[in-house]
Design an enzyme around this catalytic site. Structure first.
Site, PDB file in Angstrom:
ATOM      1  N   CYS A 194     -10.362 -63.169  77.048  1.00 22.31           N
ATOM      2  CA  CYS A 194     -11.285 -64.295  77.222  1.00 22.31           C
ATOM      3  C   CYS A 194     -11.570 -64.509  78.706  1.00 22.31           C
ATOM      4  O   CYS A 194     -10.668 -64.449  79.548  1.00 22.31           O
ATOM      5  CB  CYS A 194     -10.689 -65.562  76.613  1.00 22.31           C
ATOM      6  N   CYS A 214      -8.160 -71.045  81.100  1.00 24.68           N
ATOM      7  CA  CYS A 214      -7.311 -72.124  80.596  1.00 24.68           C
ATOM      8  C   CYS A 214      -5.844 -71.779  80.885  1.00 24.68           C
ATOM      9  O   CYS A 214      -5.340 -70.745  80.439  1.00 24.68           O
ATOM     10  CB  CYS A 214      -7.528 -72.308  79.102  1.00 24.68           C
ATOM     11  N   ARG A 236      -3.203 -84.256  63.284  1.00 26.08           N
ATOM     12  CA  ARG A 236      -2.509 -83.018  62.943  1.00 26.08           C
ATOM     13  C   ARG A 236      -1.465 -82.642  63.987  1.00 26.08           C
ATOM     14  O   ARG A 236      -1.768 -82.537  65.176  1.00 26.08           O
ATOM     15  CB  ARG A 236      -3.494 -81.858  62.809  1.00 26.08           C
ATOM     16  N   CYS A 286      -3.271 -70.580  78.092  1.00 25.52           N
ATOM     17  CA  CYS A 286      -3.716 -69.695  77.011  1.00 25.52           C
ATOM     18  C   CYS A 286      -3.221 -68.261  77.151  1.00 25.52           C
ATOM     19  O   CYS A 286      -3.392 -67.620  78.197  1.00 25.52           O
ATOM     20  CB  CYS A 286      -5.232 -69.713  76.918  1.00 25.52           C
ATOM     21  N   CYS A 336      -9.134 -72.084  58.860  1.00 27.90           N
ATOM     22  CA  CYS A 336      -9.715 -72.205  60.195  1.00 27.90           C
ATOM     23  C   CYS A 336      -9.739 -70.838  60.866  1.00 27.90           C
ATOM     24  O   CYS A 336      -8.779 -70.081  60.778  1.00 27.90           O
ATOM     25  CB  CYS A 336      -8.893 -73.171  61.046  1.00 27.90           C
ATOM     26  N   CYS A 368     -13.321 -74.251  58.789  1.00 27.44           N
ATOM     27  CA  CYS A 368     -13.381 -74.717  60.168  1.00 27.44           C
ATOM     28  C   CYS A 368     -13.442 -73.504  61.081  1.00 27.44           C
ATOM     29  O   CYS A 368     -12.826 -72.476  60.784  1.00 27.44           O
ATOM     30  CB  CYS A 368     -12.149 -75.568  60.493  1.00 27.44           C
TER      31      CYS A 368
END
Length: 314
Positions: free
Chosen positions: A47, A51, A254, A54, A91, A122
């Site tokens: 990616c 972040c 959640r 991550c 998801c 999702c």
């Protein structure tokens, strides 16, 4: 509600805070049921975003391999397995700044098949434009996940390749398309309780609060800037769950990443404070999750049952 009011609630005596949150929870949900979701990485690694938490960022050496997007048949196979194991929502997460047209088209085909299984759907695909949001809505998608991660004030200390406003714009595009939103954050990245409270106040003051709010405990990934840090105070974590329940009484809260590192007792406190959803399955994208066997044992000990998804007919 503004920050000062939320802070006063957060700072209530611990037992009083939990009682208040649990009372509100019982007014809006059956406190003995949990919504269960399974999260699959349909495209992994490399990616371009930085972040700091991550495992999939190309900026860090985390030993996470790059894997191309799974095809329709592979994804549906995993969805059927999740359904058989008791999940009510499937998801799908794809690494990257934004999805391509081809990736969106593939997922739109998959979403229709997931709905035929009797599951909610999702996706989390990064920044989303208006056209992709509308296409996903037309395919039958239920939720779009796009976490804000932390407060606006602390955000730039965690991510610099996309702005906080980029996140909010994606949430707006998703809402304008008529989709439900799944938006939360991560605790334990060096932020203060003030940042955590501000994050929840922002979510509660959106035109429509998120229907689903994932609260993650940071999983410290070797090779990322956040691999070494101070452990999160467990009672502060429970306080944030309780505050989220009080500020957003009709949202699902959640327990997300980090459950594998949580004790059964901590999870039980979170459920009492208003958490009523979990990710169920061995993996969350690329990190380990609490095993289904451990979860089933815990749910049985707490007399918690899995919520069954029933789609409302128009």
């Amino acid at each position: 509600m503004d920050y000062k009011e939320a802070q006063e609630i957060f700072n209530l005596p611990f037992m009083e805070l939990l009682y208040k949150a649990h009372t509100i929870h019982k007014e809006n949900f059956n406190p003995n049921t949990l919504q269960t979701s399974t999260l699959l990485s349909v495209k992994t690694g490399a990616c371009s975003e930085n972040c700091s938490y991550c495992a999939q960022s190309a900026h860090y050496s985390t030993n996470t391999p790059k894997e191309n997007m799974l095809n329709k048949e592979q994804i549906i196979k995993y969805a059927k397995m999740a359904k058989d194991k008791g999940s009510s929502r499937f998801c799908m997460g794809a690494s990257g700044r934004s999805p391509s047209d081809k990736e969106v088209d593939t997922l739109c085909e998959v979403i229709g098949e997931i709905k035929k299984l009797g599951m909610e759907s999702c996706v989390t695909l990064g920044l989303l434009n208006e056209q992709h949001a509308k296409k996903l809505k037309d395919s039958g998608l239920d939720f779009y996940n796009h976490n804000i991660d932390t407060s606006k004030e602390y955000y730039s200390k965690v991510i610099t390749t996309r702005t906080f406003e980029d996140r909010l714009n994606t949430i707006k595009n998703v809402r304008d398309a008529g989709l439900k939103i799944c938006v939360g954050g991560i605790l334990g990245m060096g932020e203060s309780n003030e940042d955590r409270i501000n994050m929840l106040v922002l979510l509660s003051n959106l035109p429509t609060p998120p229907e689903s709010i994932p609260i993650n405990q940071l999983v410290r990934i070797p090779g990322t800037p956040l691999e070494d840090g101070e452990p999160l105070d467990c009672f502060d974590f429970v306080r944030i769950i309780a505050l989220a329940r009080i500020l957003m009484p009709q949202s699902y809260i959640r327990l997300s990443a980090g459950r594998a590192q949580m004790s059964d007792e901590l999870q039980a406190l979170c459920f009492f404070a208003g958490a009523n959803s979990v990710f169920y399955g061995d993996k969350l994208l690329t990190t380990n999750n609490s095993s289904p066997g451990r979860d089933d044992t815990l749910f049985n000990r707490l007399n918690l049952t899995k919520e069954i998804f029933v789609e409302m007919q128009a």
